[in-house]
Design a protein around this motif. Structure first.
Motif, PDB file in Angstrom:
ATOM      1  N   MET A   8       0.836  -1.190   0.000  1.00  0.00           N
ATOM      2  CA  MET A   8       0.000   0.000   0.000  1.00  0.00           C
ATOM      3  C   MET A   8       0.870   1.239   0.000  1.00  0.00           C
ATOM      4  O   MET A   8       2.068   1.166   0.261  1.00  0.00           O
ATOM      5  CB  MET A   8      -0.966   0.013   1.192  1.00  0.00           C
ATOM      6  CG  MET A   8      -0.323   0.061   2.559  1.00  0.00           C
ATOM      7  SD  MET A   8      -1.505   0.101   3.935  1.00  0.00           S
ATOM      8  CE  MET A   8      -2.325  -1.456   3.778  1.00  0.00           C
ATOM      9  N   THR A   9       0.228   2.345  -0.317  1.00  0.00           N
ATOM     10  CA  THR A   9       0.932   3.622  -0.287  1.00  0.00           C
ATOM     11  C   THR A   9       0.984   4.125   1.148  1.00  0.00           C
ATOM     12  O   THR A   9       0.254   3.646   2.021  1.00  0.00           O
ATOM     13  CB  THR A   9       0.207   4.660  -1.158  1.00  0.00           C
ATOM     14  OG1 THR A   9      -1.096   4.876  -0.613  1.00  0.00           O
ATOM     15  CG2 THR A   9       0.105   4.207  -2.610  1.00  0.00           C
ATOM     16  N   ARG A  11      -0.102   6.961   2.095  1.00  0.00           N
ATOM     17  CA  ARG A  11      -1.407   7.569   2.349  1.00  0.00           C
ATOM     18  C   ARG A  11      -2.424   6.509   2.775  1.00  0.00           C
ATOM     19  O   ARG A  11      -3.206   6.720   3.686  1.00  0.00           O
ATOM     20  CB  ARG A  11      -1.895   8.320   1.119  1.00  0.00           C
ATOM     21  CG  ARG A  11      -3.255   8.961   1.346  1.00  0.00           C
ATOM     22  CD  ARG A  11      -3.737   9.806   0.211  1.00  0.00           C
ATOM     23  NE  ARG A  11      -3.581   9.134  -1.052  1.00  0.00           N
ATOM     24  CZ  ARG A  11      -3.669   9.728  -2.218  1.00  0.00           C
ATOM     25  NH1 ARG A  11      -3.890  11.008  -2.279  1.00  0.00           N
ATOM     26  NH2 ARG A  11      -3.533   9.046  -3.330  1.00  0.00           N
ATOM     27  N   GLY A  12      -2.413   5.356   2.114  1.00  0.00           N
ATOM     28  CA  GLY A  12      -3.327   4.279   2.476  1.00  0.00           C
ATOM     29  C   GLY A  12      -3.061   3.765   3.883  1.00  0.00           C
ATOM     30  O   GLY A  12      -3.989   3.497   4.647  1.00  0.00           O
ATOM     31  N   TYR A  13      -1.788   3.636   4.228  1.00  0.00           N
ATOM     32  CA  TYR A  13      -1.410   3.188   5.566  1.00  0.00           C
ATOM     33  C   TYR A  13      -1.904   4.188   6.611  1.00  0.00           C
ATOM     34  O   TYR A  13      -2.497   3.813   7.617  1.00  0.00           O
ATOM     35  CB  TYR A  13       0.109   3.031   5.661  1.00  0.00           C
ATOM     36  CG  TYR A  13       0.576   2.508   6.992  1.00  0.00           C
ATOM     37  CD1 TYR A  13       0.738   1.140   7.204  1.00  0.00           C
ATOM     38  CD2 TYR A  13       0.854   3.370   8.048  1.00  0.00           C
ATOM     39  CE1 TYR A  13       1.155   0.652   8.432  1.00  0.00           C
ATOM     40  CE2 TYR A  13       1.262   2.891   9.280  1.00  0.00           C
ATOM     41  CZ  TYR A  13       1.425   1.528   9.463  1.00  0.00           C
ATOM     42  OH  TYR A  13       1.826   1.050  10.687  1.00  0.00           O
ATOM     43  N   LYS A  15      -4.318   6.340   6.383  1.00  0.00           N
ATOM     44  CA  LYS A  15      -5.784   6.345   6.468  1.00  0.00           C
ATOM     45  C   LYS A  15      -6.278   5.168   7.315  1.00  0.00           C
ATOM     46  O   LYS A  15      -7.172   5.323   8.138  1.00  0.00           O
ATOM     47  CB  LYS A  15      -6.395   6.295   5.075  1.00  0.00           C
ATOM     48  CG  LYS A  15      -7.893   6.429   5.080  1.00  0.00           C
ATOM     49  CD  LYS A  15      -8.463   6.514   3.685  1.00  0.00           C
ATOM     50  CE  LYS A  15      -9.973   6.641   3.764  1.00  0.00           C
ATOM     51  NZ  LYS A  15     -10.596   6.740   2.463  1.00  0.00           N
ATOM     52  N   VAL A 106      -3.054   2.107  -6.657  1.00  0.00           N
ATOM     53  CA  VAL A 106      -3.039   1.934  -5.205  1.00  0.00           C
ATOM     54  C   VAL A 106      -3.163   0.463  -4.860  1.00  0.00           C
ATOM     55  O   VAL A 106      -3.508  -0.361  -5.707  1.00  0.00           O
ATOM     56  CB  VAL A 106      -4.186   2.737  -4.541  1.00  0.00           C
ATOM     57  CG1 VAL A 106      -4.019   4.231  -4.763  1.00  0.00           C
ATOM     58  CG2 VAL A 106      -5.547   2.271  -5.034  1.00  0.00           C
ATOM     59  N   TYR A 109      -6.512  -2.326  -0.728  1.00  0.00           N
ATOM     60  CA  TYR A 109      -7.269  -1.791   0.400  1.00  0.00           C
ATOM     61  C   TYR A 109      -7.516  -0.286   0.269  1.00  0.00           C
ATOM     62  O   TYR A 109      -8.128   0.319   1.135  1.00  0.00           O
ATOM     63  CB  TYR A 109      -6.550  -2.085   1.722  1.00  0.00           C
ATOM     64  CG  TYR A 109      -6.562  -3.556   2.047  1.00  0.00           C
ATOM     65  CD1 TYR A 109      -7.656  -4.129   2.671  1.00  0.00           C
ATOM     66  CD2 TYR A 109      -5.499  -4.379   1.692  1.00  0.00           C
ATOM     67  CE1 TYR A 109      -7.683  -5.484   2.953  1.00  0.00           C
ATOM     68  CE2 TYR A 109      -5.526  -5.731   1.968  1.00  0.00           C
ATOM     69  CZ  TYR A 109      -6.621  -6.275   2.595  1.00  0.00           C
ATOM     70  OH  TYR A 109      -6.660  -7.619   2.869  1.00  0.00           O
ATOM     71  N   GLU A 110      -7.028   0.306  -0.818  1.00  0.00           N
ATOM     72  CA  GLU A 110      -7.154   1.752  -1.005  1.00  0.00           C
ATOM     73  C   GLU A 110      -8.033   2.128  -2.190  1.00  0.00           C
ATOM     74  O   GLU A 110      -8.199   3.301  -2.490  1.00  0.00           O
ATOM     75  CB  GLU A 110      -5.771   2.357  -1.238  1.00  0.00           C
ATOM     76  CG  GLU A 110      -4.771   2.086  -0.151  1.00  0.00           C
ATOM     77  CD  GLU A 110      -3.395   2.560  -0.538  1.00  0.00           C
ATOM     78  OE1 GLU A 110      -3.188   3.778  -0.566  1.00  0.00           O
ATOM     79  OE2 GLU A 110      -2.533   1.708  -0.841  1.00  0.00           O
ATOM     80  N   ASP A 112     -10.634   3.290  -4.822  1.00  0.00           N
ATOM     81  CA  ASP A 112     -11.744   4.248  -4.856  1.00  0.00           C
ATOM     82  C   ASP A 112     -11.931   4.626  -6.321  1.00  0.00           C
ATOM     83  O   ASP A 112     -11.518   5.689  -6.767  1.00  0.00           O
ATOM     84  CB  ASP A 112     -11.418   5.465  -3.999  1.00  0.00           C
ATOM     85  CG  ASP A 112     -12.565   6.461  -3.902  1.00  0.00           C
ATOM     86  OD1 ASP A 112     -13.630   6.226  -4.497  1.00  0.00           O
ATOM     87  OD2 ASP A 112     -12.370   7.489  -3.228  1.00  0.00           O
ATOM     88  N   ARG A 117      -8.825   6.039  -8.237  1.00  0.00           N
ATOM     89  CA  ARG A 117      -7.834   5.237  -7.510  1.00  0.00           C
ATOM     90  C   ARG A 117      -8.096   3.771  -7.820  1.00  0.00           C
ATOM     91  O   ARG A 117      -9.052   3.193  -7.319  1.00  0.00           O
ATOM     92  CB  ARG A 117      -7.922   5.523  -6.017  1.00  0.00           C
ATOM     93  CG  ARG A 117      -7.635   7.014  -5.735  1.00  0.00           C
ATOM     94  CD  ARG A 117      -7.698   7.295  -4.311  1.00  0.00           C
ATOM     95  NE  ARG A 117      -6.627   6.493  -3.733  1.00  0.00           N
ATOM     96  CZ  ARG A 117      -6.135   6.652  -2.532  1.00  0.00           C
ATOM     97  NH1 ARG A 117      -6.615   7.563  -1.760  1.00  0.00           N
ATOM     98  NH2 ARG A 117      -5.176   5.887  -2.093  1.00  0.00           N
ATOM     99  N   SER A 119      -6.776  -0.332  -8.325  1.00  0.00           N
ATOM    100  CA  SER A 119      -5.874  -1.320  -7.747  1.00  0.00           C
ATOM    101  C   SER A 119      -4.770  -1.692  -8.727  1.00  0.00           C
ATOM    102  O   SER A 119      -5.016  -1.893  -9.917  1.00  0.00           O
ATOM    103  CB  SER A 119      -6.660  -2.574  -7.364  1.00  0.00           C
ATOM    104  OG  SER A 119      -5.777  -3.619  -7.025  1.00  0.00           O
TER     105      SER A 119
END
Length: 156
Positions: A8-9, A11-13, A15, A106, A109-110, A112, A117, A119
């Protein structure tokens, strides 16, 4: 048995960590208040409010465990523009009709999709992986095949 890493990125972590903090602090406190009110009302054997609060507590605790597991298994990927599009890359593309769109690759899990966004494990994400400005890609989409030209690959 070793659990599989989740890419993950940052940002994803962040969040996920923010969500976890909310569930452990704010949400737990709300549920505790609901339980207190239900208990104060009396007979718990027939209390729908108490049953509802217990169900919410169970769901909240389950979600906390899930997120803790995801964060524990997380592998944060830093983008490297020299390697082309990868996790965290913003990719601007143009389709055959001349329409331009921007996507961000992403982790699963991120995702959108309405906000661009996608996968890195999706067919579209896999087709864009490693691509650079000027590359052309063909993607099998649910409505058929689509062709795109990569206009730019950037990392923030």
């Amino acid at each position: 048995m070793t659990q599989e890493r989740i890419t993950m990125t940052q940002r994803g972590y962040d969040k996920l960590a923010e969500t976890l903090h909310h569930l452990k602090t704010v949400r737990r406190e709300q549920i505790s208040e609901y339980m207190g009110i239900a208990i104060a009302d009396g007979d718990l054997s027939e209390s729908a409010a108490y049953d509802e609060a217990r169900m919410q507590q169970s769901e909240n605790e389950t979600r906390i465990v899930e997120i803790e597991n995801q964060l524990e298994r997380a592998e944060i990927i830093a983008g490297d523009a020299s390697k082309g599009a990868g996790l965290g890359a913003k990719i601007k593309v143009r389709d055959e009709k001349g329409n331009e769109r921007q996507f961000e690759l992403v982790g699963t899990y991120e995702v959108d999709v309405p906000n661009g966004r996608v996968s890195d494990a999706s067919p579209f994400g896999q087709a864009l992986a490693g691509k650079r400005e000027g590359d052309k890609v063909t993607v099998q989409l649910p409505k058929g095949t689509a062709k795109f030209e990569v206009l730019a690959v950037t990392y923030d």
